[in-house]
Design a protein around this motif. Structure first.
Motif, PDB file in Angstrom:
ATOM      1  N   GLU A  83      10.841 -46.846 -16.837  1.00 20.95           N
ATOM      2  CA  GLU A  83      11.771 -46.078 -17.668  1.00 20.95           C
ATOM      3  C   GLU A  83      13.170 -46.036 -17.062  1.00 20.95           C
ATOM      4  O   GLU A  83      14.161 -45.953 -17.782  1.00 20.95           O
ATOM      5  CB  GLU A  83      11.260 -44.643 -17.846  1.00 20.95           C
ATOM      6  CG  GLU A  83      10.116 -44.499 -18.823  1.00 20.95           C
ATOM      7  CD  GLU A  83       9.774 -43.042 -19.073  1.00 20.95           C
ATOM      8  OE1 GLU A  83      10.124 -42.184 -18.229  1.00 20.95           O
ATOM      9  OE2 GLU A  83       9.145 -42.749 -20.100  1.00 20.95           O
ATOM     10  N   LYS A  84      13.249 -46.077 -15.747  1.00 19.39           N
ATOM     11  CA  LYS A  84      14.543 -46.003 -15.074  1.00 19.39           C
ATOM     12  C   LYS A  84      14.526 -46.902 -13.842  1.00 19.39           C
ATOM     13  O   LYS A  84      13.482 -47.089 -13.215  1.00 19.39           O
ATOM     14  CB  LYS A  84      14.844 -44.564 -14.649  1.00 19.39           C
ATOM     15  CG  LYS A  84      13.831 -43.988 -13.665  1.00 19.39           C
ATOM     16  CD  LYS A  84      14.153 -42.536 -13.303  1.00 19.39           C
ATOM     17  CE  LYS A  84      13.136 -41.995 -12.288  1.00 19.39           C
ATOM     18  NZ  LYS A  84      13.427 -40.584 -11.932  1.00 19.39           N
ATOM     19  N   LEU A 127       3.150 -44.365 -21.062  1.00 16.91           N
ATOM     20  CA  LEU A 127       3.403 -42.944 -20.823  1.00 16.91           C
ATOM     21  C   LEU A 127       2.491 -42.368 -19.745  1.00 16.91           C
ATOM     22  O   LEU A 127       2.860 -41.422 -19.042  1.00 16.91           O
ATOM     23  CB  LEU A 127       3.231 -42.159 -22.129  1.00 16.91           C
ATOM     24  CG  LEU A 127       3.591 -40.662 -22.096  1.00 16.91           C
ATOM     25  CD1 LEU A 127       5.088 -40.490 -21.862  1.00 16.91           C
ATOM     26  CD2 LEU A 127       3.164 -39.992 -23.403  1.00 16.91           C
ATOM     27  N   LYS A 176       7.688 -48.041 -19.006  1.00 15.36           N
ATOM     28  CA  LYS A 176       8.293 -48.143 -20.334  1.00 15.36           C
ATOM     29  C   LYS A 176       7.524 -49.118 -21.215  1.00 15.36           C
ATOM     30  O   LYS A 176       7.279 -48.869 -22.394  1.00 15.36           O
ATOM     31  CB  LYS A 176       9.747 -48.586 -20.185  1.00 15.36           C
ATOM     32  CG  LYS A 176      10.501 -48.731 -21.492  1.00 15.36           C
ATOM     33  CD  LYS A 176      11.949 -49.150 -21.208  1.00 15.36           C
ATOM     34  CE  LYS A 176      12.733 -49.316 -22.495  1.00 15.36           C
ATOM     35  NZ  LYS A 176      14.143 -49.730 -22.203  1.00 15.36           N
ATOM     36  N   ASP A 184      13.968 -52.178 -11.951  1.00 17.55           N
ATOM     37  CA  ASP A 184      13.196 -51.538 -13.015  1.00 17.55           C
ATOM     38  C   ASP A 184      11.935 -52.313 -13.382  1.00 17.55           C
ATOM     39  O   ASP A 184      11.429 -52.213 -14.499  1.00 17.55           O
ATOM     40  CB  ASP A 184      14.057 -51.360 -14.272  1.00 17.55           C
ATOM     41  CG  ASP A 184      14.536 -52.693 -14.838  1.00 17.55           C
ATOM     42  OD1 ASP A 184      14.404 -53.731 -14.139  1.00 17.55           O
ATOM     43  OD2 ASP A 184      15.039 -52.703 -15.979  1.00 17.55           O
ATOM     44  N   SER A 219       8.895 -43.449 -11.172  1.00 16.17           N
ATOM     45  CA  SER A 219       9.235 -43.618 -12.579  1.00 16.17           C
ATOM     46  C   SER A 219       7.973 -43.884 -13.377  1.00 16.17           C
ATOM     47  O   SER A 219       7.038 -44.522 -12.883  1.00 16.17           O
ATOM     48  CB  SER A 219      10.207 -44.797 -12.778  1.00 16.17           C
ATOM     49  OG  SER A 219      10.477 -44.989 -14.166  1.00 16.17           O
ATOM     50  N   ARG A 220       7.977 -43.394 -14.607  1.00 10.78           N
ATOM     51  CA  ARG A 220       6.922 -43.780 -15.532  1.00 10.78           C
ATOM     52  C   ARG A 220       7.226 -45.175 -16.083  1.00 10.78           C
ATOM     53  O   ARG A 220       8.354 -45.662 -16.022  1.00 10.78           O
ATOM     54  CB  ARG A 220       6.811 -42.778 -16.680  1.00 10.78           C
ATOM     55  CG  ARG A 220       6.153 -41.491 -16.279  1.00 10.78           C
ATOM     56  CD  ARG A 220       5.742 -40.658 -17.476  1.00 10.78           C
ATOM     57  NE  ARG A 220       6.877 -40.304 -18.324  1.00 10.78           N
ATOM     58  CZ  ARG A 220       6.829 -39.349 -19.246  1.00 10.78           C
ATOM     59  NH1 ARG A 220       5.708 -38.676 -19.426  1.00 10.78           N
ATOM     60  NH2 ARG A 220       7.888 -39.076 -19.978  1.00 10.78           N
TER      61      ARG A 220
END
Length: 255
Positions: free
Chosen positions: A142-143, A93, A113, A72, A110-111
Protein backbone atom coordinates in the motif's frame (compact mmCIF):
# COMPACT_ATOMS: atom_id res chain seq x y z
CA UNK A 1 19.08 -30.03 5.38
CA UNK A 2 15.36 -30.58 5.09
CA UNK A 3 13.22 -33.43 6.23
CA UNK A 4 9.72 -33.38 4.75
CA UNK A 5 7.35 -35.70 3.03
CA UNK A 6 8.36 -36.38 -0.52
CA UNK A 7 7.65 -33.40 -2.80
CA UNK A 8 6.07 -31.43 0.04
CA UNK A 9 6.62 -27.67 -0.24
CA UNK A 10 7.11 -25.59 2.88
CA UNK A 11 3.76 -23.85 3.67
CA UNK A 12 5.55 -23.15 5.48
CA UNK A 13 26.55 -3.95 7.32
CA UNK A 14 28.49 -2.43 9.56
CA UNK A 15 31.54 -4.65 9.24
CA UNK A 16 33.62 -4.05 6.16
CA UNK A 17 33.01 -6.74 3.61
CA UNK A 18 30.11 -8.66 5.16
CA UNK A 19 26.65 -8.25 6.65
CA UNK A 20 26.32 -8.55 10.42
CA UNK A 21 25.83 -11.81 12.27
CA UNK A 22 24.75 -11.56 15.90
CA UNK A 23 27.43 -12.99 18.13
CA UNK A 24 25.37 -14.06 21.12
CA UNK A 25 24.43 -17.72 21.28
CA UNK A 26 20.85 -18.91 21.33
CA UNK A 27 19.51 -21.61 23.64
CA UNK A 28 18.99 -24.95 21.89
CA UNK A 29 15.49 -25.84 20.81
CA UNK A 30 14.10 -28.90 19.07
CA UNK A 31 14.72 -28.58 15.35
CA UNK A 32 11.68 -28.70 13.11
CA UNK A 33 12.39 -30.03 9.64
CA UNK A 34 16.20 -29.72 9.74
CA UNK A 35 18.17 -32.96 9.88
CA UNK A 36 21.86 -33.39 10.56
CA UNK A 37 23.93 -30.34 11.45
CA UNK A 38 21.90 -27.15 11.74
CA UNK A 39 23.99 -24.48 10.02
CA UNK A 40 21.61 -21.59 10.61
CA UNK A 41 22.80 -18.59 12.65
CA UNK A 42 20.98 -15.52 13.86
CA UNK A 43 21.62 -12.26 11.98
CA UNK A 44 21.07 -8.65 12.98
CA UNK A 45 17.71 -7.58 11.56
CA UNK A 46 18.60 -3.90 12.08
CA UNK A 47 21.34 -4.03 9.43
CA UNK A 48 21.13 -4.38 5.67
CA UNK A 49 20.35 -6.69 3.92
CA UNK A 50 18.54 -8.41 6.80
CA UNK A 51 16.40 -5.34 7.54
CA UNK A 52 14.91 -5.74 4.05
CA UNK A 53 13.79 -9.28 4.92
CA UNK A 54 10.64 -9.64 6.97
CA UNK A 55 7.61 -11.65 7.83
CA UNK A 56 4.59 -11.97 5.59
CA UNK A 57 1.90 -12.13 8.28
CA UNK A 58 -1.39 -13.67 7.19
CA UNK A 59 -4.23 -12.72 9.52
CA UNK A 60 -5.19 -15.89 11.40
CA UNK A 61 -3.09 -18.13 9.13
CA UNK A 62 0.51 -17.89 10.33
CA UNK A 63 3.41 -16.41 8.41
CA UNK A 64 5.97 -16.83 5.64
CA UNK A 65 9.11 -14.87 4.75
CA UNK A 66 9.41 -12.06 2.21
CA UNK A 67 12.10 -9.78 0.79
CA UNK A 68 11.77 -6.13 -0.15
CA UNK A 69 13.01 -5.90 -3.76
CA UNK A 70 11.65 -2.38 -4.41
CA UNK A 71 10.34 0.25 -1.97
CA UNK A 72 6.78 -0.96 -2.56
CA UNK A 73 7.34 -4.56 -3.72
CA UNK A 74 7.97 -7.77 -1.76
CA UNK A 75 8.95 -11.16 -3.12
CA UNK A 76 7.60 -14.32 -1.50
CA UNK A 77 6.25 -17.79 -2.36
CA UNK A 78 2.83 -18.04 -3.98
CA UNK A 79 1.69 -21.01 -1.90
CA UNK A 80 1.98 -18.83 1.22
CA UNK A 81 -1.03 -16.84 0.09
CA UNK A 82 -3.20 -19.86 -0.70
CA UNK A 83 -5.44 -21.34 1.97
CA UNK A 84 -5.60 -25.00 0.92
CA UNK A 85 -8.32 -26.10 3.41
CA UNK A 86 -10.67 -23.41 2.09
CA UNK A 87 -9.47 -23.62 -1.49
CA UNK A 88 -9.13 -19.86 -1.77
CA UNK A 89 -6.50 -17.17 -2.05
CA UNK A 90 -5.86 -14.73 0.75
CA UNK A 91 -6.69 -11.12 0.10
CA UNK A 92 -4.30 -8.13 0.20
CA UNK A 93 -6.21 -6.48 3.05
CA UNK A 94 -5.33 -9.43 5.31
CA UNK A 95 -1.69 -9.64 4.23
CA UNK A 96 1.00 -7.64 6.08
CA UNK A 97 4.72 -7.24 5.41
CA UNK A 98 6.76 -6.48 8.54
CA UNK A 99 10.33 -5.60 7.57
CA UNK A 100 13.24 -6.30 9.92
CA UNK A 101 11.00 -8.08 12.38
CA UNK A 102 12.62 -9.19 15.65
CA UNK A 103 10.63 -10.40 18.66
CA UNK A 104 7.84 -7.85 18.37
CA UNK A 105 9.90 -4.95 17.01
CA UNK A 106 10.25 -4.05 13.36
CA UNK A 107 11.67 -1.43 11.02
CA UNK A 108 8.63 -0.82 8.81
CA UNK A 109 5.21 -2.21 7.97
CA UNK A 110 2.65 -2.08 5.20
CA UNK A 111 -0.40 -4.00 4.15
CA UNK A 112 -0.54 -5.45 0.67
CA UNK A 113 -2.25 -3.68 -2.21
CA UNK A 114 -2.27 -6.43 -4.82
CA UNK A 115 -0.62 -9.72 -5.80
CA UNK A 116 1.20 -10.52 -9.04
CA UNK A 117 1.49 -14.26 -9.72
CA UNK A 118 2.98 -16.37 -12.46
CA UNK A 119 -0.01 -16.62 -14.81
CA UNK A 120 0.52 -20.38 -15.10
CA UNK A 121 0.80 -21.07 -11.37
CA UNK A 122 -1.82 -23.53 -10.14
CA UNK A 123 -1.95 -24.12 -6.37
CA UNK A 124 -3.27 -27.62 -7.05
CA UNK A 125 0.12 -28.41 -8.64
CA UNK A 126 2.13 -27.11 -5.68
CA UNK A 127 3.40 -30.64 -4.92
CA UNK A 128 4.71 -31.10 -8.44
CA UNK A 129 8.07 -29.91 -9.76
CA UNK A 130 6.50 -27.66 -12.40
CA UNK A 131 4.33 -26.07 -9.71
CA UNK A 132 7.33 -25.43 -7.47
CA UNK A 133 9.14 -23.67 -10.32
CA UNK A 134 6.26 -21.18 -10.61
CA UNK A 135 5.81 -20.78 -6.87
CA UNK A 136 6.50 -17.04 -6.62
CA UNK A 137 4.43 -13.93 -6.07
CA UNK A 138 5.16 -10.22 -6.02
CA UNK A 139 3.28 -8.42 -3.26
CA UNK A 140 2.70 -4.78 -4.09
CA UNK A 141 2.47 -2.74 -0.88
CA UNK A 142 0.00 0.00 0.00
CA UNK A 143 2.90 2.36 0.69
CA UNK A 144 6.63 2.42 -0.08
CA UNK A 145 8.97 1.62 2.79
CA UNK A 146 12.01 3.71 3.67
CA UNK A 147 14.36 0.72 3.55
CA UNK A 148 17.02 -0.11 0.97
CA UNK A 149 15.68 -3.01 -1.12
CA UNK A 150 17.74 -6.04 -2.11
CA UNK A 151 18.22 -5.97 -5.90
CA UNK A 152 17.57 -8.93 -8.15
CA UNK A 153 20.66 -10.56 -9.61
CA UNK A 154 21.40 -10.74 -13.31
CA UNK A 155 22.61 -14.32 -13.37
CA UNK A 156 22.22 -17.56 -15.33
CA UNK A 157 22.43 -21.24 -14.42
CA UNK A 158 26.22 -21.33 -14.58
CA UNK A 159 26.50 -18.21 -12.45
CA UNK A 160 24.10 -19.57 -9.85
CA UNK A 161 25.91 -22.90 -9.60
CA UNK A 162 29.24 -21.04 -9.40
CA UNK A 163 27.86 -19.00 -6.47
CA UNK A 164 27.06 -22.25 -4.71
CA UNK A 165 30.49 -23.71 -5.38
CA UNK A 166 32.16 -20.49 -4.19
CA UNK A 167 30.22 -20.49 -0.90
CA UNK A 168 28.67 -17.08 -1.57
CA UNK A 169 25.04 -18.23 -1.47
CA UNK A 170 22.86 -17.84 1.62
CA UNK A 171 19.29 -18.50 2.62
CA UNK A 172 17.45 -16.49 5.26
CA UNK A 173 14.01 -16.66 6.82
CA UNK A 174 11.68 -16.88 9.79
CA UNK A 175 11.46 -20.63 10.29
CA UNK A 176 8.80 -22.28 12.43
CA UNK A 177 11.34 -23.19 15.11
CA UNK A 178 12.65 -19.58 15.22
CA UNK A 179 9.59 -17.55 14.15
CA UNK A 180 10.58 -14.36 16.01
CA UNK A 181 14.07 -13.88 14.56
CA UNK A 182 15.60 -14.15 11.13
CA UNK A 183 18.06 -17.03 10.72
CA UNK A 184 20.59 -17.48 7.95
CA UNK A 185 22.45 -20.44 6.48
CA UNK A 186 25.61 -19.05 4.87
CA UNK A 187 27.64 -20.91 2.27
CA UNK A 188 24.93 -23.33 1.16
CA UNK A 189 25.09 -24.82 -2.30
CA UNK A 190 22.96 -25.08 -5.39
CA UNK A 191 23.26 -28.84 -5.74
CA UNK A 192 21.32 -29.60 -8.91
CA UNK A 193 19.03 -27.99 -11.43
CA UNK A 194 15.93 -29.02 -13.33
CA UNK A 195 16.72 -26.92 -16.38
CA UNK A 196 13.60 -27.96 -18.26
CA UNK A 197 11.38 -26.43 -15.56
CA UNK A 198 13.84 -23.86 -14.10
CA UNK A 199 13.97 -25.20 -10.57
CA UNK A 200 17.02 -25.13 -8.27
CA UNK A 201 17.82 -27.92 -5.82
CA UNK A 202 19.94 -26.70 -2.89
CA UNK A 203 21.19 -27.77 0.53
CA UNK A 204 20.25 -24.66 2.54
CA UNK A 205 18.83 -25.35 6.01
CA UNK A 206 15.28 -24.06 6.32
CA UNK A 207 11.84 -25.26 7.32
CA UNK A 208 8.21 -24.21 7.61
CA UNK A 209 7.80 -20.42 7.78
CA UNK A 210 10.96 -19.84 5.74
CA UNK A 211 8.99 -20.27 2.51
CA UNK A 212 9.42 -17.24 0.30
CA UNK A 213 12.72 -16.34 1.94
CA UNK A 214 15.51 -15.22 -0.38
CA UNK A 215 18.40 -17.16 -1.80
CA UNK A 216 21.09 -14.48 -1.69
CA UNK A 217 24.48 -14.13 -3.31
CA UNK A 218 26.75 -12.20 -0.95
CA UNK A 219 30.09 -10.98 -2.29
CA UNK A 220 31.57 -8.50 0.16
CA UNK A 221 29.15 -5.58 0.33
CA UNK A 222 27.30 -6.64 -2.80
CA UNK A 223 24.12 -8.58 -2.05
CA UNK A 224 21.60 -9.73 -4.64
CA UNK A 225 18.61 -12.07 -4.79
CA UNK A 226 19.34 -15.13 -6.95
CA UNK A 227 16.17 -17.03 -6.05
CA UNK A 228 13.57 -17.73 -3.41
CA UNK A 229 12.86 -20.64 -1.11
CA UNK A 230 9.82 -22.66 -2.19
CA UNK A 231 9.86 -26.15 -0.65
CA UNK A 232 11.64 -29.49 -0.61
CA UNK A 233 11.88 -32.69 -2.63
CA UNK A 234 13.33 -36.17 -2.26
CA UNK A 235 15.25 -37.31 -5.33
CA UNK A 236 16.76 -40.82 -5.44
CA UNK A 237 16.64 -40.95 -1.64
CA UNK A 238 18.37 -37.57 -1.21
CA UNK A 239 16.60 -34.56 0.27
CA UNK A 240 16.95 -31.13 -1.31
CA UNK A 241 15.47 -27.73 -0.77
CA UNK A 242 13.81 -26.23 -3.83
CA UNK A 243 14.35 -22.69 -5.04
CA UNK A 244 12.73 -20.62 -7.76
CA UNK A 245 15.56 -19.01 -9.76
CA UNK A 246 15.53 -15.24 -10.17
CA UNK A 247 14.92 -15.27 -13.92
CA UNK A 248 11.51 -16.89 -13.36
CA UNK A 249 10.15 -13.69 -11.83
CA UNK A 250 12.62 -10.94 -12.88
CA UNK A 251 10.61 -9.80 -15.93
CA UNK A 252 7.43 -9.46 -13.87
CA UNK A 253 9.32 -7.43 -11.28
CA UNK A 254 10.72 -5.12 -13.98
CA UNK A 255 7.23 -4.45 -15.31
Amino acid sequence: MYRYLQLLPVAWLTLAGAPNVVADTLPPLPKIGVTGTDDRVRVDSKTWPWIAIGRINLEGRGHCTGTLIAPDMVLTAAHCLYNAPDGRWGIPLETHFVAGYDRGTYAAHSRAKRFIFDPEYDPKERLEVRGMARDWVLVELEKPLDIKPVPLAKIDWEGLLAAGRAGTMSNAGYSADWPEIVMRHAGCRAEKIFAEVSLVLHNCDATFGASGGPLLQIEGRKVTVVGLQSGAVTVSGNEYGTGVPVWNFAKAAQR
